[in-house]
Design a protein around this motif. Structure first.
Motif, mmCIF file in Angstrom:
data_model
loop_
_atom_site.group_PDB
_atom_site.id
_atom_site.type_symbol
_atom_site.label_atom_id
_atom_site.label_comp_id
_atom_site.label_asym_id
_atom_site.label_seq_id
_atom_site.Cartn_x
_atom_site.Cartn_y
_atom_site.Cartn_z
ATOM 1 N N SER A 70 0.876 -1.510 0.303
ATOM 2 C CA SER A 70 -0.255 0.465 -0.007
ATOM 3 C C SER A 70 1.070 1.198 0.244
ATOM 4 O O SER A 70 1.640 1.189 1.161
ATOM 5 C CB SER A 70 -0.709 -0.118 1.318
ATOM 6 O OG SER A 70 -1.587 1.391 1.478
ATOM 7 N N SER A 181 -4.993 3.702 -0.685
ATOM 8 C CA SER A 181 -4.957 2.047 -2.005
ATOM 9 C C SER A 181 -4.322 1.063 -1.000
ATOM 10 O O SER A 181 -3.210 1.111 -0.427
ATOM 11 C CB SER A 181 -4.043 3.034 -2.677
ATOM 12 O OG SER A 181 -2.764 2.635 -2.978
ATOM 13 N N ALA B 137 -4.915 8.797 -2.211
ATOM 14 C CA ALA B 137 -4.567 8.276 -2.325
ATOM 15 C C ALA B 137 -3.972 7.921 -3.914
ATOM 16 O O ALA B 137 -3.971 9.790 -4.671
ATOM 17 C CB ALA B 137 -5.920 6.818 -2.630
ATOM 18 N N GLY B 167 -8.821 1.369 -4.473
ATOM 19 C CA GLY B 167 -8.408 2.425 -3.470
ATOM 20 C C GLY B 167 -9.544 3.027 -3.766
ATOM 21 O O GLY B 167 -10.609 2.514 -4.250
ATOM 22 N N ALA B 171 -8.303 10.446 -5.535
ATOM 23 C CA ALA B 171 -6.704 9.866 -5.886
ATOM 24 C C ALA B 171 -6.545 10.880 -7.009
ATOM 25 O O ALA B 171 -6.681 11.152 -7.383
ATOM 26 C CB ALA B 171 -6.993 8.331 -6.315
#
Lengths: 323, 249
Positions: A70, A181, B137, B167, B171
């Motif tokens: 991640s 993420s 993200a 995710g 982002a």
């Protein structure tokens, strides 16, 4: 402390990480600082190997949540480790993961970042990095004004040096879940060959290959020499079914193998930029005026469809790719 | 949906690099400037999302007046509006990331696209730095992108293959070649872009923390050697030379 973020694969330290550790050891010696190696994952089994490359301390962040990579979680744990240890230099191999986590960790620490460096030294206690810019058409020397200095080391450039260190293992905290993420799945390419950026021998084809099927003869030569196959932008953009991940050049991969064999590649500036860091360059081209010959260590003016199979045959006879 | 696309003006890939008199920057004479090739994939992806789902696409560049060319082109291709952050767009990645973060913070962008690297500094760092500064993200070096309800699933290029990153939005997505095939601007688009205004704002001040202290051309490669003869003899001579002189094997 000089801290190196390291990657494990199948319980072994990846080669770009051993290169970064070796570079880190040199910086640590030059500045009288200890060398730390940082690992993260569900398990860090194999991390102890870092002692072989001179690590004084081996930091392991282990946790079920770290089993899958991640960006944000790893950046956080790297920045936390730098802070906890008071490290002034953070290194990582310039791999897919290293280039993903290092800039994010640098931003978290307000630190300067030099990516894909080919040279590192300590000057009056501060890190100085040399890195190719404009895909290797020029080299920039980077100095830092931040307290923490971050760099990723280009694979295949820094020599691996074995020099035993104490390697005291110490665990560091792993961030708890709820990451922004996470990697869910790895899709491996068929064949499982090493990536162009890490390959020692690269056989590349250009427009002179005429079609995608003809790359078969490059694959055969690559197999005989223990190398992998790349392509020029002209070949990748020609709708021959070649994936862009094969592309070498300014808008593709920048490579630095020991041996680069360019077959039917004329040598456009943007291609030369991507491969001029190769130690030895061989050019095979029908056109004696092709610019690729200007950078070649060895040139063969001839039809690649005659020369390449002969090379494969001779390489097999000599058994060169085995060592 | 609100999308920001960060575009960088870079020297054309066929540019011959010359070092300026200061010894640490690019001599801008004879340099043809283009939109970063990877930024083109970023912009194309944003426009495709707009066409498929509806979105407001803002194109942004950090730089001087010349960077307006990049923005004008983005408007012609389908961006709804354009912003020029007046500042040093060729500075270090952290400075540029801070400038863009200061602009984007609080504006409700669901997606921020940029190229996975510029082709000048080759830092490949601005995107991840921007994501960290905004606390969102990141998905880096992306060749495929799917959007869900407030989520994304992206395929990212790694050594020997790719990996799937999932995710939450917002982002930062950095584009890689292969993500899409960028379109050409239509005449209608070019005409419409001429009528749009480019908003100009002063970039927030953000000094570089990784500074280029000198720039030099690589050393000339030593002159090579041509191997003569029939293909079989050339092949033999090459392998022998690689073995004995170059000691590659």
């Amino acid at each position: 402390m000089i801290l190196v973020f390291c990657e494990l694969k199948d319980g072994k330290i990846r080669k770009p990480s051993t290169e970064a550790l070796s570079a880190g050891r040199r910086l640590a010696d030059a500045s009288g600082q200890p060398l730390g190696a940082l690992f993260a994952g569900a398990s860090c089994a194999g991390a102890a190997e870092a002692a072989k490359y001179g690590a004084d301390v081996i930091l392991t962040a282990e946790g079920a949540t770290l089993g899958s990579y991640s960006s944000d979680a790893y950046a956080q744990l790297v920045a936390d480790a730098v802070k906890a240890k008071g490290a002034t230099v953070l290194l990582a191999g310039a791999t897919a993961m290293g280039k993903d986590v290092a800039p994010r960790a640098a931003a978290r620490m307000g630190a300067g970042y030099a990516s894909d460096v080919t040279g590192l030294s300590m000057v009056e206690g501060k890190l100085q990095a040399v890195r190719p810019v404009y895909a290797g058409k020029a080299f920039a020397t980077i100095t830092f004004t931040s307290a923490v200095q971050v760099a990723s080391t280009r694979p295949n450039v820094f020599p691996v040096v074995e020099k035993a260190g104490p390697g005291a293992v110490e665990s560091v905290p792993a961030p708890a879940g709820d990451f922004k993420s996470v990697v869910k799945e790895i899709l491996a390419k068929a064949g499982g060959k090493v990536d162009l950026t890490e390959a020692n021998v690269i056989i590349s084809g250009g427009r002179g290959m005429k079609n995608g099927d003809n790359f078969k003869i490059l694959e055969e030569l690559a197999d005989a020499l223990g190398g992998v196959v790349g392509a020029s932008r002209a070949a990748v953009d020609a709708d021959w079914g070649l994936p862009h991940s094969m592309q070498v050049g300014q808008t593709g991969k920048v490579v630095s193998p020991t041996l680069y064999i360019a077959c039917g590649i004329s040598g456009a500036i943007q291609h030369l930029a991507g491969m001029s860091g190769s130690k030895f360059i061989v050019a095979i081209n029908k056109d004696p005026e092709a610019p690729i010959f200007k950078v070649a260590s060895y040139g063969i003016v001839g039809d690649l469809f005659d020369v390449v199979p002969e090379l494969t045959k001779a390489a097999k006879a000599m058994g060169v790719g085995k060592g | 949906m609100k999308i920001l696309v960060a575009l960088k003006q870079v020297p054309d890939t066929e540019t011959k690099i010359k070092v300026a008199a200061d010894g640490r920057s690019l001599d801008p004479a004879d340099v043809k400037w283009i939109t970063g090739p990877y930024d083109e994939y970023a912009l194309e992806e944003a426009i495709r999302i707009k066409e498929a789902k509806g979105a407001d696409v803002v194109a942004l560049s950090v730089g001087g007046d010349s960077a307006k060319e990049v923005l004008r082109n983005a408007l012609a291709l389908g961006a709804d509006s354009a912003v020029l952050l007046k500042g040093d767009g060729q500075g270090d990645a952290f400075a540029v990331a801070q400038m863009i973060a200061a602009f984007a913070q609080g504006k409700g962008f669901d997606l921020i696209f940029c190229g996975n690297k510029g082709i000048g500094g080759d830092n490949a760092a601005m995107g991840p730095m921007l994501a960290e500064l905004m606390g969102i993200a990141q998905a880096n070096v992306i060749v495929k992108l799917e959007l869900g309800q407030g989520t994304f699933r992206a395929e990212r290029e790694i050594e020997g293959g790719s990996e799937v990153v999932e995710g939450a939005l917002p982002a930062v997505i950095t584009a890689q070649k292969g993500l899409n095939e960028p379109r050409y601007a239509s005449l209608k688009g070019i005409m419409a872009a001429k009528k749009k205004t480019i908003e100009e704002l002063d970039a927030t001040s953000a000094p570089a923390v990784a500074v280029v202290s000198s720039l030099a051309l690589p050393p000339e490669r030593p002159a090579g050697r041509l191997l003569a003869g029939e293909p079989a003899a050339q092949a033999q001579a090459l392998l022998q030379a690689l073995k004995d002189e170059a000691k590659v094997f």
